[in-house]
Scaffold this motif. Structure first.
Motif, PDB file in Angstrom:
ATOM      1  N   TRP A  66     -18.201  16.302   0.153  1.00  0.00           N
ATOM      2  CA  TRP A  66     -19.050  16.307  -1.039  1.00  0.00           C
ATOM      3  C   TRP A  66     -18.342  17.035  -2.176  1.00  0.00           C
ATOM      4  CZ3 TRP A  66     -22.750  13.988  -3.402  1.00  0.00           C
ATOM      5  CH2 TRP A  66     -23.453  14.600  -4.413  1.00  0.00           C
ATOM      6  N   GLY A  67     -17.731  18.159  -1.879  1.00  0.00           N
ATOM      7  CA  GLY A  67     -16.978  18.893  -2.887  1.00  0.00           C
ATOM      8  C   GLY A  67     -15.820  18.073  -3.436  1.00  0.00           C
ATOM      9  N   GLN A  68     -15.147  17.345  -2.552  1.00  0.00           N
ATOM     10  CA  GLN A  68     -14.036  16.493  -2.998  1.00  0.00           C
ATOM     11  C   GLN A  68     -14.542  15.365  -3.893  1.00  0.00           C
ATOM     12  OE1 GLN A  68     -12.356  15.372   0.782  1.00  0.00           O
ATOM     13  NE2 GLN A  68     -11.004  17.160   0.853  1.00  0.00           N
ATOM     14  N   TYR A  69     -15.687  14.798  -3.543  1.00  0.00           N
ATOM     15  CA  TYR A  69     -16.247  13.721  -4.373  1.00  0.00           C
ATOM     16  C   TYR A  69     -16.678  14.246  -5.741  1.00  0.00           C
ATOM     17  CZ  TYR A  69     -16.271  10.500  -0.430  1.00  0.00           C
ATOM     18  OH  TYR A  69     -15.902   9.693   0.593  1.00  0.00           O
ATOM     19  N   LEU A  70     -17.246  15.447  -5.774  1.00  0.00           N
ATOM     20  CA  LEU A  70     -17.621  16.034  -7.058  1.00  0.00           C
ATOM     21  C   LEU A  70     -16.386  16.282  -7.920  1.00  0.00           C
ATOM     22  CD1 LEU A  70     -20.411  18.598  -6.135  1.00  0.00           C
ATOM     23  CD2 LEU A  70     -20.663  16.408  -7.309  1.00  0.00           C
ATOM     24  N   LEU A  71     -15.320  16.758  -7.302  1.00  0.00           N
ATOM     25  CA  LEU A  71     -14.076  16.989  -8.031  1.00  0.00           C
ATOM     26  C   LEU A  71     -13.512  15.671  -8.554  1.00  0.00           C
ATOM     27  CD1 LEU A  71     -11.932  19.032  -8.882  1.00  0.00           C
ATOM     28  CD2 LEU A  71     -10.826  18.657  -6.673  1.00  0.00           C
ATOM     29  N   GLU A  72     -13.550  14.646  -7.719  1.00  0.00           N
ATOM     30  CA  GLU A  72     -13.059  13.331  -8.136  1.00  0.00           C
ATOM     31  C   GLU A  72     -13.902  12.771  -9.281  1.00  0.00           C
ATOM     32  OE1 GLU A  72     -12.225   8.898  -6.226  1.00  0.00           O
ATOM     33  OE2 GLU A  72     -12.851  10.537  -4.924  1.00  0.00           O
ATOM     34  N   GLN A  73     -15.215  12.941  -9.180  1.00  0.00           N
ATOM     35  CA  GLN A  73     -16.099  12.458 -10.235  1.00  0.00           C
ATOM     36  C   GLN A  73     -15.807  13.175 -11.548  1.00  0.00           C
ATOM     37  OE1 GLN A  73     -20.208  13.493  -9.729  1.00  0.00           O
ATOM     38  NE2 GLN A  73     -20.926  11.963 -11.194  1.00  0.00           N
ATOM     39  N   SER A  74     -15.621  14.468 -11.488  1.00  0.00           N
ATOM     40  CA  SER A  74     -15.337  15.201 -12.727  1.00  0.00           C
ATOM     41  C   SER A  74     -13.983  14.793 -13.297  1.00  0.00           C
ATOM     42  CB  SER A  74     -15.387  16.709 -12.476  1.00  0.00           C
ATOM     43  OG  SER A  74     -14.320  17.120 -11.648  1.00  0.00           O
ATOM     44  N   THR A  75     -13.034  14.443 -12.436  1.00  0.00           N
ATOM     45  CA  THR A  75     -11.728  13.985 -12.916  1.00  0.00           C
ATOM     46  C   THR A  75     -11.862  12.636 -13.616  1.00  0.00           C
ATOM     47  OG1 THR A  75     -10.617  15.143 -11.126  1.00  0.00           O
ATOM     48  CG2 THR A  75      -9.384  13.391 -12.204  1.00  0.00           C
ATOM     49  N   TRP A  76     -12.587  11.702 -13.000  1.00  0.00           N
ATOM     50  CA  TRP A  76     -12.740  10.371 -13.579  1.00  0.00           C
ATOM     51  C   TRP A  76     -13.557  10.405 -14.876  1.00  0.00           C
ATOM     52  CZ3 TRP A  76     -10.116   6.141 -12.417  1.00  0.00           C
ATOM     53  CH2 TRP A  76      -9.497   6.050 -11.169  1.00  0.00           C
ATOM     54  N   ALA A  77     -14.477  11.344 -14.988  1.00  0.00           N
ATOM     55  CA  ALA A  77     -15.360  11.388 -16.149  1.00  0.00           C
ATOM     56  C   ALA A  77     -14.921  12.415 -17.193  1.00  0.00           C
ATOM     57  CB  ALA A  77     -16.785  11.701 -15.698  1.00  0.00           C
ATOM     58  N   SER A  78     -13.697  12.936 -17.055  1.00  0.00           N
ATOM     59  CA  SER A  78     -13.258  13.954 -18.010  1.00  0.00           C
ATOM     60  C   SER A  78     -13.181  13.350 -19.420  1.00  0.00           C
ATOM     61  CB  SER A  78     -11.915  14.543 -17.602  1.00  0.00           C
ATOM     62  OG  SER A  78     -10.890  13.579 -17.770  1.00  0.00           O
ATOM     63  N   TYR A  79     -13.472  14.196 -20.399  1.00  0.00           N
ATOM     64  CA  TYR A  79     -13.525  13.747 -21.794  1.00  0.00           C
ATOM     65  C   TYR A  79     -12.182  13.175 -22.234  1.00  0.00           C
ATOM     66  CZ  TYR A  79     -14.104  13.764 -26.829  1.00  0.00           C
ATOM     67  OH  TYR A  79     -14.151  13.395 -28.138  1.00  0.00           O
ATOM     68  N   SER A  80     -11.096  13.827 -21.875  1.00  0.00           N
ATOM     69  CA  SER A  80      -9.780  13.356 -22.313  1.00  0.00           C
ATOM     70  C   SER A  80      -9.452  11.999 -21.708  1.00  0.00           C
ATOM     71  CB  SER A  80      -8.697  14.371 -21.945  1.00  0.00           C
ATOM     72  OG  SER A  80      -8.670  14.580 -20.552  1.00  0.00           O
ATOM     73  N   ARG A  81      -9.833  11.756 -20.470  1.00  0.00           N
ATOM     74  CA  ARG A  81      -9.564  10.457 -19.831  1.00  0.00           C
ATOM     75  C   ARG A  81     -10.390   9.361 -20.498  1.00  0.00           C
ATOM     76  NH1 ARG A  81     -11.444   7.070 -16.060  1.00  0.00           N
ATOM     77  NH2 ARG A  81      -9.910   5.975 -14.796  1.00  0.00           N
ATOM     78  N   VAL A  82     -11.674   9.629 -20.725  1.00  0.00           N
ATOM     79  CA  VAL A  82     -12.543   8.639 -21.371  1.00  0.00           C
ATOM     80  C   VAL A  82     -12.028   8.331 -22.777  1.00  0.00           C
ATOM     81  CG1 VAL A  82     -14.880   8.232 -22.261  1.00  0.00           C
ATOM     82  CG2 VAL A  82     -14.560   9.235 -19.988  1.00  0.00           C
ATOM     83  N   GLU A  83     -11.617   9.374 -23.502  1.00  0.00           N
ATOM     84  CA  GLU A  83     -11.099   9.169 -24.855  1.00  0.00           C
ATOM     85  C   GLU A  83      -9.811   8.344 -24.833  1.00  0.00           C
ATOM     86  OE1 GLU A  83     -10.130  11.788 -28.853  1.00  0.00           O
ATOM     87  OE2 GLU A  83      -9.994  12.746 -26.886  1.00  0.00           O
ATOM     88  N   ALA A  84      -8.933   8.608 -23.880  1.00  0.00           N
ATOM     89  CA  ALA A  84      -7.675   7.858 -23.781  1.00  0.00           C
ATOM     90  C   ALA A  84      -7.949   6.391 -23.475  1.00  0.00           C
ATOM     91  CB  ALA A  84      -6.784   8.476 -22.709  1.00  0.00           C
ATOM     92  N   ILE A  85      -8.849   6.119 -22.572  1.00  0.00           N
ATOM     93  CA  ILE A  85      -9.168   4.715 -22.241  1.00  0.00           C
ATOM     94  C   ILE A  85      -9.824   4.027 -23.429  1.00  0.00           C
ATOM     95  CG2 ILE A  85     -10.645   3.264 -20.788  1.00  0.00           C
ATOM     96  CD1 ILE A  85     -10.090   5.207 -18.493  1.00  0.00           C
ATOM     97  N   ALA A  86     -10.730   4.729 -24.097  1.00  0.00           N
ATOM     98  CA  ALA A  86     -11.393   4.131 -25.267  1.00  0.00           C
ATOM     99  C   ALA A  86     -10.373   3.812 -26.362  1.00  0.00           C
ATOM    100  CB  ALA A  86     -12.462   5.073 -25.798  1.00  0.00           C
TER     101      ALA A  86
END
Length: 103
Positions: free
Chosen positions: A62-82
């Motif tokens: 569960w902790g690993q999934y939360l970490l993965e989710q926060s990585t995928w949803a990070s502001y810098s990643r979303v901004e780069a993809i956008a």
């Protein structure tokens, strides 16, 4: 001359024999019940420890999934993809339009 002491054996009453036999059976049944309950407790303790280990492993996942989710949803990643894939850009002050609400 020596006198030898004679012990006269008294016959055991049938009721006393029956009581002794019943008590002996009760002791055997009690011992078997202790063995069975001890075995049951050990099995349940083993199951409990297995479930605790599984719960700890699931907590780690569960902790690993939360970490993965926060990585995928990070502001810098979303901004780069956008910016790269969707050709989006941050709004400037000149392009922002305020709309008022009339009743």
């Amino acid at each position: 001359m020596k006198q030898t002491a004679r012990h006269s054996a008294k016959p055991i009453a049938p009721g006393a024999l029956l009581a002794a036999a019943l008590l002996w059976l009760a002791v055997i049944a009690s011992a078997l019940a202790v063995v069975a309950s001890t075995h049951q407790v050990r099995k349940q303790t083993n199951t409990l420890e297995t479930l605790r280990r599984e719960a700890a492993q699931l907590q780690v996942e569960w902790g690993q999934y939360l970490l993965e989710q926060s990585t995928w949803a990070s502001y810098s990643r979303v901004e780069a993809i956008a910016t790269q894939q969707l050709d989006m850009f941050p709004a400037t002050a000149e392009r922002i339009v305020m709309v008022s609400h009339h009743e």
